[in-house]
Design a protein around this motif. Sequence first.
Motif, PDB file in Angstrom:
ATOM      1  N   SER A 235       0.852  -1.183   0.000  1.00  0.00           N
ATOM      2  CA  SER A 235       0.000   0.000   0.000  1.00  0.00           C
ATOM      3  C   SER A 235       0.889   1.234   0.000  1.00  0.00           C
ATOM      4  O   SER A 235       2.045   1.177   0.420  1.00  0.00           O
ATOM      5  N   SER A 236       0.347   2.342  -0.460  1.00  0.00           N
ATOM      6  CA  SER A 236       1.066   3.604  -0.351  1.00  0.00           C
ATOM      7  C   SER A 236       1.207   3.964   1.125  1.00  0.00           C
ATOM      8  O   SER A 236       0.251   3.868   1.887  1.00  0.00           O
ATOM      9  N   GLY A 237       2.396   4.378   1.527  1.00  0.00           N
ATOM     10  CA  GLY A 237       2.620   4.753   2.911  1.00  0.00           C
ATOM     11  C   GLY A 237       2.319   6.219   3.140  1.00  0.00           C
ATOM     12  O   GLY A 237       2.507   7.057   2.251  1.00  0.00           O
ATOM     13  N   PHE A 238       1.854   6.528   4.349  1.00  0.00           N
ATOM     14  CA  PHE A 238       1.522   7.917   4.659  1.00  0.00           C
ATOM     15  C   PHE A 238       1.351   8.091   6.158  1.00  0.00           C
ATOM     16  O   PHE A 238       1.251   7.125   6.918  1.00  0.00           O
ATOM     17  N   ALA A 239       1.310   9.350   6.559  1.00  0.00           N
ATOM     18  CA  ALA A 239       0.883   9.717   7.914  1.00  0.00           C
ATOM     19  C   ALA A 239       0.049  10.980   7.791  1.00  0.00           C
ATOM     20  O   ALA A 239       0.459  11.939   7.130  1.00  0.00           O
ATOM     21  N   TYR A 240      -1.124  10.975   8.393  1.00  0.00           N
ATOM     22  CA  TYR A 240      -2.014  12.142   8.450  1.00  0.00           C
ATOM     23  C   TYR A 240      -2.178  12.569   9.901  1.00  0.00           C
ATOM     24  O   TYR A 240      -2.471  11.748  10.778  1.00  0.00           O
ATOM     25  N   VAL A 241      -2.002  13.850  10.155  1.00  0.00           N
ATOM     26  CA  VAL A 241      -2.371  14.434  11.444  1.00  0.00           C
ATOM     27  C   VAL A 241      -3.463  15.459  11.135  1.00  0.00           C
ATOM     28  O   VAL A 241      -3.219  16.467  10.477  1.00  0.00           O
ATOM     29  N   GLN A 242      -4.674  15.159  11.595  1.00  0.00           N
ATOM     30  CA  GLN A 242      -5.821  15.997  11.263  1.00  0.00           C
ATOM     31  C   GLN A 242      -6.202  16.893  12.435  1.00  0.00           C
ATOM     32  O   GLN A 242      -6.339  16.432  13.563  1.00  0.00           O
ATOM     33  N   GLY A 243      -6.360  18.192  12.137  1.00  0.00           N
ATOM     34  CA  GLY A 243      -6.775  19.146  13.148  1.00  0.00           C
ATOM     35  C   GLY A 243      -7.966  19.963  12.676  1.00  0.00           C
ATOM     36  O   GLY A 243      -8.358  19.905  11.508  1.00  0.00           O
ATOM     37  N   ARG A 244      -8.506  20.739  13.564  1.00  0.00           N
ATOM     38  CA  ARG A 244      -9.698  21.542  13.240  1.00  0.00           C
ATOM     39  C   ARG A 244      -9.418  22.545  12.117  1.00  0.00           C
ATOM     40  O   ARG A 244     -10.288  22.833  11.297  1.00  0.00           O
ATOM     41  N   ASN A 245      -8.189  23.047  12.058  1.00  0.00           N
ATOM     42  CA  ASN A 245      -7.858  24.085  11.081  1.00  0.00           C
ATOM     43  C   ASN A 245      -7.098  23.582   9.861  1.00  0.00           C
ATOM     44  O   ASN A 245      -6.871  24.345   8.915  1.00  0.00           O
ATOM     45  N   GLY A 246      -6.688  22.304   9.875  1.00  0.00           N
ATOM     46  CA  GLY A 246      -5.917  21.817   8.735  1.00  0.00           C
ATOM     47  C   GLY A 246      -5.347  20.438   8.964  1.00  0.00           C
ATOM     48  O   GLY A 246      -5.689  19.750   9.946  1.00  0.00           O
ATOM     49  N   THR A 247      -4.469  20.034   8.053  1.00  0.00           N
ATOM     50  CA  THR A 247      -3.857  18.707   8.129  1.00  0.00           C
ATOM     51  C   THR A 247      -2.352  18.796   7.868  1.00  0.00           C
ATOM     52  O   THR A 247      -1.868  19.692   7.168  1.00  0.00           O
ATOM     53  N   LEU A 248      -1.654  17.842   8.440  1.00  0.00           N
ATOM     54  CA  LEU A 248      -0.241  17.638   8.156  1.00  0.00           C
ATOM     55  C   LEU A 248      -0.117  16.244   7.565  1.00  0.00           C
ATOM     56  O   LEU A 248      -0.606  15.270   8.155  1.00  0.00           O
ATOM     57  N   LYS A 249       0.520  16.142   6.410  1.00  0.00           N
ATOM     58  CA  LYS A 249       0.614  14.841   5.740  1.00  0.00           C
ATOM     59  C   LYS A 249       2.064  14.527   5.389  1.00  0.00           C
ATOM     60  O   LYS A 249       2.752  15.334   4.759  1.00  0.00           O
ATOM     61  N   ILE A 250       2.497  13.362   5.836  1.00  0.00           N
ATOM     62  CA  ILE A 250       3.758  12.798   5.360  1.00  0.00           C
ATOM     63  C   ILE A 250       3.414  11.941   4.157  1.00  0.00           C
ATOM     64  O   ILE A 250       2.623  11.021   4.248  1.00  0.00           O
ATOM     65  N   ASN A 251       4.040  12.251   3.027  1.00  0.00           N
ATOM     66  CA  ASN A 251       3.623  11.646   1.766  1.00  0.00           C
ATOM     67  C   ASN A 251       4.462  10.419   1.409  1.00  0.00           C
ATOM     68  O   ASN A 251       4.842  10.232   0.254  1.00  0.00           O
ATOM     69  N   SER A 252       4.751   9.598   2.417  1.00  0.00           N
ATOM     70  CA  SER A 252       5.524   8.371   2.236  1.00  0.00           C
ATOM     71  C   SER A 252       5.461   7.619   3.556  1.00  0.00           C
ATOM     72  O   SER A 252       4.963   8.155   4.549  1.00  0.00           O
ATOM     73  N   VAL A 254       6.599   6.657   7.153  1.00  0.00           N
ATOM     74  CA  VAL A 254       7.246   7.591   8.074  1.00  0.00           C
ATOM     75  C   VAL A 254       8.721   7.269   8.297  1.00  0.00           C
ATOM     76  O   VAL A 254       9.472   8.131   8.762  1.00  0.00           O
ATOM     77  N   ASN A 255       9.168   6.064   7.982  1.00  0.00           N
ATOM     78  CA  ASN A 255      10.585   5.758   8.175  1.00  0.00           C
ATOM     79  C   ASN A 255      11.472   6.529   7.201  1.00  0.00           C
ATOM     80  O   ASN A 255      12.671   6.682   7.430  1.00  0.00           O
ATOM     81  N   GLU A 256      10.851   7.052   6.111  1.00  0.00           N
ATOM     82  CA  GLU A 256      11.580   7.898   5.178  1.00  0.00           C
ATOM     83  C   GLU A 256      11.081   9.337   5.210  1.00  0.00           C
ATOM     84  O   GLU A 256      11.870  10.265   5.062  1.00  0.00           O
ATOM     85  N   SER A 257       9.771   9.519   5.369  1.00  0.00           N
ATOM     86  CA  SER A 257       9.169  10.865   5.466  1.00  0.00           C
ATOM     87  C   SER A 257       9.749  11.802   4.412  1.00  0.00           C
ATOM     88  O   SER A 257      10.335  12.847   4.714  1.00  0.00           O
ATOM     89  N   ARG A 258       9.552  11.448   3.169  1.00  0.00           N
ATOM     90  CA  ARG A 258      10.231  12.152   2.077  1.00  0.00           C
ATOM     91  C   ARG A 258       9.752  13.586   1.870  1.00  0.00           C
ATOM     92  O   ARG A 258      10.478  14.417   1.340  1.00  0.00           O
ATOM     93  N   GLU A 259       8.515  13.863   2.245  1.00  0.00           N
ATOM     94  CA  GLU A 259       8.049  15.248   2.170  1.00  0.00           C
ATOM     95  C   GLU A 259       6.875  15.459   3.119  1.00  0.00           C
ATOM     96  O   GLU A 259       6.179  14.520   3.479  1.00  0.00           O
ATOM     97  N   LEU A 260       6.708  16.699   3.528  1.00  0.00           N
ATOM     98  CA  LEU A 260       5.630  17.095   4.424  1.00  0.00           C
ATOM     99  C   LEU A 260       4.735  18.093   3.700  1.00  0.00           C
ATOM    100  O   LEU A 260       5.223  19.085   3.144  1.00  0.00           O
ATOM    101  N   ILE A 261       3.432  17.813   3.693  1.00  0.00           N
ATOM    102  CA  ILE A 261       2.458  18.730   3.095  1.00  0.00           C
ATOM    103  C   ILE A 261       1.645  19.357   4.221  1.00  0.00           C
ATOM    104  O   ILE A 261       0.974  18.656   4.984  1.00  0.00           O
ATOM    105  N   VAL A 262       1.724  20.666   4.324  1.00  0.00           N
ATOM    106  CA  VAL A 262       1.018  21.420   5.364  1.00  0.00           C
ATOM    107  C   VAL A 262      -0.167  22.125   4.719  1.00  0.00           C
ATOM    108  O   VAL A 262       0.000  22.933   3.805  1.00  0.00           O
ATOM    109  N   THR A 263      -1.371  21.796   5.188  1.00  0.00           N
ATOM    110  CA  THR A 263      -2.585  22.421   4.667  1.00  0.00           C
ATOM    111  C   THR A 263      -3.334  23.084   5.817  1.00  0.00           C
ATOM    112  O   THR A 263      -3.753  22.413   6.759  1.00  0.00           O
ATOM    113  N   ILE A 264      -3.467  24.399   5.750  1.00  0.00           N
ATOM    114  CA  ILE A 264      -4.214  25.160   6.757  1.00  0.00           C
ATOM    115  C   ILE A 264      -5.236  26.017   6.022  1.00  0.00           C
ATOM    116  O   ILE A 264      -4.879  26.897   5.223  1.00  0.00           O
TER     117      ILE A 264
END
Length: 329
Positions: A235-252, A254-264
């Motif tokens: 499966s595609s790997g990822f990490a999502y942290v969801q908050g009331r105002n936005g999300t933080l996404k690791i787009n791989s 987490v052992n590599e965490s190749r990029e972080l997408i910050v959405t507010i």
Amino acid sequence: MKIGVMGHGPIVEKCLDAISKVSGSQAIAIYNRPRSAKEGEAIAKKYHVEKTYTDFDQFLNDAEIDTVYIALPNSLHYEYALKVLNAGKNAIVEKPFTSTVEETDHLIQVAKEKKKFLFEAITTCHLPNVKALKEYIQEIGELSLVQTNYSQYSSRYDIFKNGETPNIFNPQFSGGAIMDINIYNIHFIVSLFGEPESVSYFPKKAENGIDTAGIAVLQYPNLACSAVGAKDSESSGFAYVQGRNGTLKINSPVNESRELIVTIGKDSKTINLQQSDNHLVYEFESFTKVVNEQDYDTCYKWLGHTRSVVQVVEKARKFAGIVFPADLK
């Protein structure tokens, strides 16, 4: 650090490549059992490591080695880390650190008594993109959910299904999906929020009782976190942290965490603070800095985190009825 490396295979090669890229660290010796001598010699030649050993006592008594990297089957981590510490050398123990909290506590006690450095080789906590994610937690507001997934089809799964039992799918060697792959997700979650109030684990079990996939749920006050890991599917790997105002996404994974997408709100940006193509570089940079600066406080802080993760994984296994020989000692 003058490092002696135990083991062979892909993780050792990646480790040696990382060490070669870190100023202040050098791999000077490789140890393997006699039956793996040819593999060890080939790796040593490839990465310009001067010495190879097949006698463990000779390897451990090499006065030039001050730190030993242990990349052995999971169930052997405690035994060999203890030998390394008692020999007066620092130890870097490949994840998962140990099979049980009791083993972890003993290693930490010995490391402190002997005034030696002891580290878990876990990429997640040392990656710049994960550190950046932590800085944005407050900006996404009241947290709602955390989701992680690291699923990678194991090359050994076909062998396992055909009746053989490789170490990674063997309870005798403390194998399984949560120990080998999902532990990265648990490290990620615990590094953000500390130890959870409760832990549950819902695995897919093989006939020998080992987990080939599973979902761990870490429950915090007003926050549930899921850690999904599989070695029997992809499966595609990822990490999502969801908050009331936005999300933080690791787009791989987490052992590599190749990029972080910050959405507010409607604004989104992509962050990548990692320049090296070998994600192990960052942990070896951290270890080298701590050893060179004799920074025991940071070492002990990391060990506290490691202990929390070992405890979470042990609780998850017990919830699911997954038993290792180390549990019965």
